[in-house]
Each structure stands twice: as structure tokens, then as C-alpha cells.
Design a protein around this motif. Structure first.
Motif, PDB file in Angstrom:
ATOM      1  N   SER A 116       0.641  -1.039  -0.019  1.00 31.47           N
ATOM      2  CA  SER A 116       0.054   0.128  -0.207  1.00 31.47           C
ATOM      3  C   SER A 116       0.906   1.256  -0.222  1.00 31.47           C
ATOM      4  O   SER A 116       2.149   1.232   0.168  1.00 31.47           O
ATOM      5  N   ARG A 117       0.148   2.326  -0.534  1.00 32.45           N
ATOM      6  CA  ARG A 117       0.989   3.554  -0.418  1.00 32.45           C
ATOM      7  C   ARG A 117       1.342   4.035   0.931  1.00 32.45           C
ATOM      8  O   ARG A 117       2.352   4.523   1.001  1.00 32.45           O
ATOM      9  N   SER A 181       7.716  16.284   1.240  1.00 31.87           N
ATOM     10  CA  SER A 181       7.991  15.306  -0.016  1.00 31.87           C
ATOM     11  C   SER A 181       6.662  14.949  -0.425  1.00 31.87           C
ATOM     12  O   SER A 181       6.629  14.509  -1.742  1.00 31.87           O
ATOM     13  N   VAL A 182       5.645  14.765   0.317  1.00 37.86           N
ATOM     14  CA  VAL A 182       4.418  14.189  -0.248  1.00 37.86           C
ATOM     15  C   VAL A 182       3.607  15.485  -0.801  1.00 37.86           C
ATOM     16  O   VAL A 182       2.588  15.144  -1.669  1.00 37.86           O
ATOM     17  N   LEU A 183       3.613  16.582  -0.227  1.00 36.75           N
ATOM     18  CA  LEU A 183       2.878  17.660  -0.741  1.00 36.75           C
ATOM     19  C   LEU A 183       3.240  18.124  -2.179  1.00 36.75           C
ATOM     20  O   LEU A 183       2.473  18.789  -2.700  1.00 36.75           O
ATOM     21  N   VAL A 252       3.709  11.223  10.090  1.00 34.72           N
ATOM     22  CA  VAL A 252       3.808  10.374   9.355  1.00 34.72           C
ATOM     23  C   VAL A 252       2.428  10.030   8.923  1.00 34.72           C
ATOM     24  O   VAL A 252       2.218   9.558   7.733  1.00 34.72           O
ATOM     25  N   VAL A 253       1.380   9.766   9.801  1.00 35.26           N
ATOM     26  CA  VAL A 253       0.215   9.498   9.483  1.00 35.26           C
ATOM     27  C   VAL A 253      -0.701  10.406   8.382  1.00 35.26           C
ATOM     28  O   VAL A 253      -1.277   9.972   7.397  1.00 35.26           O
ATOM     29  N   VAL A 254      -0.500  11.665   8.748  1.00 39.56           N
ATOM     30  CA  VAL A 254      -0.804  12.673   7.728  1.00 39.56           C
ATOM     31  C   VAL A 254      -0.107  12.376   6.262  1.00 39.56           C
ATOM     32  O   VAL A 254      -0.756  12.396   5.406  1.00 39.56           O
ATOM     33  N   SER A 255       1.241  12.185   6.332  1.00 38.95           N
ATOM     34  CA  SER A 255       1.830  11.968   5.229  1.00 38.95           C
ATOM     35  C   SER A 255       1.278  10.909   4.479  1.00 38.95           C
ATOM     36  O   SER A 255       1.066  10.867   3.024  1.00 38.95           O
ATOM     37  N   ALA A 256       1.147   9.570   4.966  1.00 35.50           N
ATOM     38  CA  ALA A 256       0.626   8.337   4.762  1.00 35.50           C
ATOM     39  C   ALA A 256      -0.693   8.878   3.902  1.00 35.50           C
ATOM     40  O   ALA A 256      -1.016   8.381   2.552  1.00 35.50           O
ATOM     41  N   GLU A 257      -1.619   9.435   4.670  1.00 35.33           N
ATOM     42  CA  GLU A 257      -3.092   9.669   4.165  1.00 35.33           C
ATOM     43  C   GLU A 257      -3.170  10.505   3.020  1.00 35.33           C
ATOM     44  O   GLU A 257      -3.817  10.181   2.200  1.00 35.33           O
ATOM     45  N   LEU A 258      -2.216  11.579   2.877  1.00 29.57           N
ATOM     46  CA  LEU A 258      -2.075  12.514   1.663  1.00 29.57           C
ATOM     47  C   LEU A 258      -1.775  11.774   0.523  1.00 29.57           C
ATOM     48  O   LEU A 258      -2.204  12.026  -0.642  1.00 29.57           O
TER      49      LEU A 258
END
Length: 266
Positions: A116-117, A181-183, A252-258
Motif C-alpha cells: 500500500s502507499r 515530500s508528499v505535498l 507520518v500518518v498525515v503524510s501517508a493519508e495524503l
């Protein structure tokens, strides 16, 4: 996920080695200067008080007894190099974790795997932990050896606690870069954001400490990590440590969700 984690750790091996060697050399240089400075008879307290409070907070820390080897290490090594520069460095490195895959057009190779992502984000983040642990572990031994070499004494347990908690602080710093990095999809932009955010928070923390606007800097990671209190006084701000852990987990949770919701097909 474990394969990705192992691959990322191996890829960072040379980087970890070079960083560790550089920091050990820095430790040797700083500790090597202490005997001559201590013997010079300089009034360290008057020297510190000659700086504006904002400069003292930003670059000298909260250490009162700067004349001891512990106080010297905090002001000359830990406050600037470990808190500010290494915090920025790990955020900078983490900022290329996802953005680097997207910009390098290698993200599709990751997404075709049965992972999963969210797990990709977690693996990328955790792959920095060995570097953080190695750097702080070797630094602990290097400081002990260097201090003993110049004929000084330092509490090895307090020093160990300091570097163990630096692992938590640096991991939290890295998650700021992970979110950047996710944004954004461009590595340089993500790294610029990570550097700017970390430095801005550090600066706001230093400038507002002990003022009517102290609340403005409450979000800064450095507000909850006092190297001087740990090494000189042996006091640990456990609620502050808990805050750093919570920040790391949340980011980490926010980055994973995004990343789960991010369109990377472009």
C-alpha cells in the motif's frame, strides 16, 4: 515493505558513513579546543551575558555554567550542530523520499508492488532511523573518547540519555521533510520547504522565548528539547519528549493519508 526498507537503508550506507566521519571530526575539533580555552582564564559568564537574549537562546542554549566541559559542549556543539543543523539535515533528506521517486519517474515501479502507499511512506520514513541511531551512537562514543583524551570527565549516562533523546528529536525533524515530500513533486522545492520550516520554527522559538509572545514558538520542536538541561543538570523534559513522539506519529500518518489520495499518474 521490508524489502523496500532494507533497500533504502543500504542505499543510505555511504551517506551515513560520510556524515558520521564528518561529525566525529567536528567533535574532535570542538573538544580539542576546550583545554586551551578553559586555561585562558576567559570569563565565560560575562562573555555569554554580552550577547542579546535572542542570540543566547538561539546559539548558546539555556546553559548557565558554560565554563564546564558539559556547558562548553552544549553551546559549541549540541545547540547549533545537533539541534539546528542536524535537524535541518534530516528534514532535508526526508524531503526527497517521495518527491524524488515522483520526479525521477520511478514511483510507478513502487506502486506496482503489492504494498500500500501508506506502507511505502512508513518504510521510507523508517529507513532514516538507522542513520539517526548510528550517527548519535557513534557521536556518544566519540565525545566520551575525546573528553577523556583531553583529561576531562563527563557523565556517560547523561551523555547517553542526551543522544538517545536526540534520536527522537531528529526523527521528528525528518517527518517535517517527509510531509513536504508528499505535498510537492519536485525534490528541490520539498527540500526548500523542509529547511525553511525547520529554521523558521527554530528562529521563532529563540526570538519569543521569555517574552509575551512565547506561545508563538510552542509548535517548534526545539522548544521541547533542552540539551543543556539534560547534559548539565541531568533533567529530562518527558512531556516535551512525548510531544516530539506525537508530532512524529501525526506527521507520518498525515503524510501517508495524503499520499494515499495523491494523483501521481501525471
Amino acid at each position: 515493505m521490508l524489502e523496500l526498507y532494507a533497500f533504502e537503508v543500504r542505499r543510505r550506507g555511504r551517506q551515513t558513513l560520510l556524515l558520521t566521519v564528518l561529525l566525529v571530526a567536528t567533535i574532535g575539533l570542538v573538544v580539542g579546543l576546550y583545554p586551551s580555552i578553559a586555561a585562558s582564564g576567559v570569563d565565560f559568564e560575562a562573555y555569554v551575558e554580552s550577547f542579546p537574549p535572542e542570540v543566547q537562546n538561539a546559539f548558546l542554549g539555556s546553559v548557565e555554567n558554560i565554563g564546564t566541559v558539559e556547558g562548553f559542549l552544549v553551546t559549541e556543539l549540541y545547540q547549533f550542530v545537533w539541534v539546528l543543523l542536524l535537524g535541518i539535515y534530516f528534514g532535508y533528506v526526508a524531503a526527497g523520499a517521495i518527491a524524488g521517486e515522483i520526479e525521477g519517474n520511478s514511483i510507478d515501479l513502487l506502486l506496482v508492488n503489492p504494498v500500500s502507499r501508506s506502507r511505502i511512506v512508513v518504510a521510507k520514513c523508517f529507513s532514516l532511523l538507522p542513520t539517526i541511531v548510528v550517527v548519535n551512537g557513534v557521536a556518544w562514543m566519540a565525545v566520551l573518547a575525546a573528553v577523556a583524551f583531553v583529561g576531562e570527565d563527563i557523565d556517560p549516562l547523561d551523555l547517553l540519555v542526551l543522544h538517545a533523546l536526540f534520536v527522537v528529536y531528529h526523527a521528528s525533524s525528518a517527518t517535517i521533510g517527509l510531509l513536504a515530500s508528499v505535498l510537492v513533486d519536485r525534490v528541490r522545492v520539498a527540500q526548500g520547504i523542509a529547511i525553511a520550516v525547520h529554521f523558521a520554527l527554530y528562529l521563532v522559538d529563540s526570538l519569543t522565548l521569555d517574552t509575551d509572545y512565547e506561545w508563538v514558538g510552542d509548535l517548534a520542536l526545539s522548544r521541547y528539547f533542552d540539551a543543556g538541561a539534560i547534559l548539565v543538570a541531568g533533567d529530562v523534559d518527558w512531556p516535551g519528549v512525548a510531544y516530539l513522539v506525537v508530532v512524529a506519529i501525526v506527521l507520518v500518518v498525515v503524510s501517508a493519508e495524503l499520499f494515499e489520495r495523491k494523483d501521481v499518474t501525471g
